[in-house]
Design a protein around this motif. Structure first.
Motif, PDB file in Angstrom:
ATOM      1  N   UNK A 156      -0.344   8.538  -3.523  1.00  0.00           N
ATOM      2  CA  UNK A 156       0.698   7.409  -3.374  1.00  0.00           C
ATOM      3  C   UNK A 156       0.282   6.062  -3.925  1.00  0.00           C
ATOM      4  N   UNK A 157       0.939   5.209  -4.350  1.00  0.00           N
ATOM      5  CA  UNK A 157       0.789   3.860  -4.910  1.00  0.00           C
ATOM      6  C   UNK A 157      -0.130   2.876  -3.747  1.00  0.00           C
ATOM      7  N   UNK A 158      -1.002   2.675  -4.133  1.00  0.00           N
ATOM      8  CA  UNK A 158      -2.067   1.849  -3.252  1.00  0.00           C
ATOM      9  C   UNK A 158      -1.232   0.861  -2.539  1.00  0.00           C
ATOM     10  N   UNK A 159      -1.459   0.736  -1.200  1.00  0.00           N
ATOM     11  CA  UNK A 159      -0.738  -0.256  -0.504  1.00  0.00           C
ATOM     12  C   UNK A 159       0.780  -0.196   0.011  1.00  0.00           C
ATOM     13  N   UNK A 160       1.272   0.800  -0.506  1.00  0.00           N
ATOM     14  CA  UNK A 160       2.770   1.052  -0.245  1.00  0.00           C
ATOM     15  C   UNK A 160       2.801   1.959   0.968  1.00  0.00           C
ATOM     16  N   UNK A 161       3.939   1.622   1.559  1.00  0.00           N
ATOM     17  CA  UNK A 161       4.002   2.424   3.063  1.00  0.00           C
ATOM     18  C   UNK A 161       4.280   3.807   2.578  1.00  0.00           C
ATOM     19  N   UNK A 162       3.337   4.568   3.568  1.00  0.00           N
ATOM     20  CA  UNK A 162       3.354   5.943   3.292  1.00  0.00           C
ATOM     21  C   UNK A 162       4.828   6.759   3.491  1.00  0.00           C
ATOM     22  N   UNK A 163       5.534   6.145   4.337  1.00  0.00           N
ATOM     23  CA  UNK A 163       6.853   6.771   4.541  1.00  0.00           C
ATOM     24  C   UNK A 163       8.065   6.122   3.885  1.00  0.00           C
ATOM     25  N   UNK A 164       7.887   5.069   2.925  1.00  0.00           N
ATOM     26  CA  UNK A 164       8.879   4.368   2.355  1.00  0.00           C
ATOM     27  C   UNK A 164       8.479   3.619   1.024  1.00  0.00           C
ATOM     28  N   UNK A 165       9.039   2.636   0.775  1.00  0.00           N
ATOM     29  CA  UNK A 165       8.865   1.600  -0.207  1.00  0.00           C
ATOM     30  C   UNK A 165       8.624   0.286  -0.138  1.00  0.00           C
TER      31      UNK A 165
END
Length: 372
Positions: A156-165
């Motif tokens: 998952x992109x680093x720093x992005x919310x795990x359950x969203x964008x």
């Protein structure tokens, strides 16, 4: 596929693979004899994108790569040979100071050769060097802008919310603040490794998509462009290991309304840099227009398939199917910087190469088209 493999590795227990870097430093500070050094041999593997390396001890301190012995490796494990005839030779070409082991230790970039002394399929440096030698009197300069994305170990992109964008693009480019910038520690550490080693790194910045960054290498003349950029990529992956993150050079890592990643390539000859050189730049653009299809096929490792996802005409890109050029136009295939148009000399920027393109291939075809 890369993201799926990363996620699979994560599920298999990579969360427990993190080690204590403070303990590592304790051992790295142990002195080694003055007459010995460690030399890490690096090479491009059979994918044309991945990098491999292994280390040997030498009983002397090399001053140039020509002093280093030819070595070999198991090419059947890197997609470069059959198991029944697996030895592939490593020919040292360009040596750098080792920013990880420090001291007298070195890292050397190598070309790969098969058992019959012919270059492997992904050894694109050899032909690139031949072409650069043919045009050395024109002094071709390159500057490449390497974009990349930092991922967490789960892909998952680093720093992005795990359950969203995160919020839409806009506040992230060249930004500051922990709500806008993710992974600066990685970027700053990588910058220093390049400066220490002797790589011609010229800058870095946060990019339009959050967790996406860019570093620039150049100006470099001839073959040194490809050498420095490949080694800078190796350093980037090594630094990411220490921070337990993953680097991807995928040109469109996230689908949807997010910018892709490119390797914008700036180019000039001595004639372009002289007074009145804009005429030479315009001639170069005419030649590039006639060979657009060939360049698209060369500008990613899969013959244009990767760029199909990126060069759509949106998100600051041109369409891969149509050639275009313009002054200060980031939606064109070729951009002439505003200052170059005003001063009537300088360089052009080819915005088509993908982030995972081979800089040897890109620089070679640019010279073939423009100079030969």
């Amino acid at each position: 596929l890369y993201l799926l493999q990363t996620q699979q590795t994560f599920k298999m227990g990579s969360m427990n693979a993190a080690t204590n870097k403070i303990l590592l430093d304790r051992y790295m500070r142990l002195p080694i004899p003055d007459d010995k050094c460690q030399v890490m041999y690096c090479w491009i593997d059979g994918t044309g994108e991945g990098l491999r390396s292994k280390t040997r001890t030498l009983n002397f301190i090399p001053k140039t790569s020509s002093e280093l012995p030819i070595w070999n490796f198991d090419g059947s494990s890197t997609g470069q040979a059959e198991g029944s005839n697996s030895d592939v030779y490593l020919h040292p070409t360009t040596m750098y100071r080792d920013p990880f082991r420090l001291g007298n230790n070195k890292i050397v970039l190598c070309e790969t050769y098969k058992y019959n002394k012919q270059p492997t399929e992904t050894n694109r440096r050899r032909t690139c060097l031949e072409i650069m030698n043919k045009v050395k009197d024109q002094h071709p300069w390159f500057g490449m802008e390497q974009e990349y994305t930092i991922l967490d170990v789960d892909g998952h992109p680093f720093g992005w919310p795990k359950n969203g964008y995160p919020g839409p693009q806009g506040p992230y480019y060249c930004a500051v603040g922990s709500n806008n910038v993710f992974g600066r520690d990685v970027v700053e550490s990588h910058y220093r490794t390049c400066l220490y080693s002797g790589i011609q790194i010229s800058g870095t910045n946060a990019e339009v998509m959050p967790a996406q960054w860019e570093f620039q290498v150049g100006p470099c003349e001839g073959i040194s462009m490809g050498d420095d950029l490949w080694m800078a990529r190796y350093f980037l992956h090594r630094v990411a290991e220490d921070f337990n993150v993953v680097i991807t050079l995928d040109p469109k890592p996230i689908k949807g309304d997010w910018n892709g990643a490119g390797m914008h390539s700036n180019f000039s000859t001595e004639g372009m840099r002289r007074e009145g050189g804009l005429v030479e730049i315009e001639k170069a653009i005419e030649r590039l227009a006639k060979t657009h299809k060939a360049h698209i096929e060369a500008y990613d490792p899969h013959g244009g398939k990767d760029n199909e996802r990126r060069l759509t005409g949106d998100h600051e890109t041109s369409s891969m199917y149509n050639f275009s050029a313009g002054v200060a136009n980031r939606g064109a295939s070729i951009r002439i910087p505003r200052t170059c148009a005003e001063e009537k000399r300088g360089y052009l920027e080819d915005r088509r190469p993908s982030s995972n393109a081979d800089p040897y291939v890109v620089s070679e075809i640019m010279v073939r088209t423009i100079c030969l």
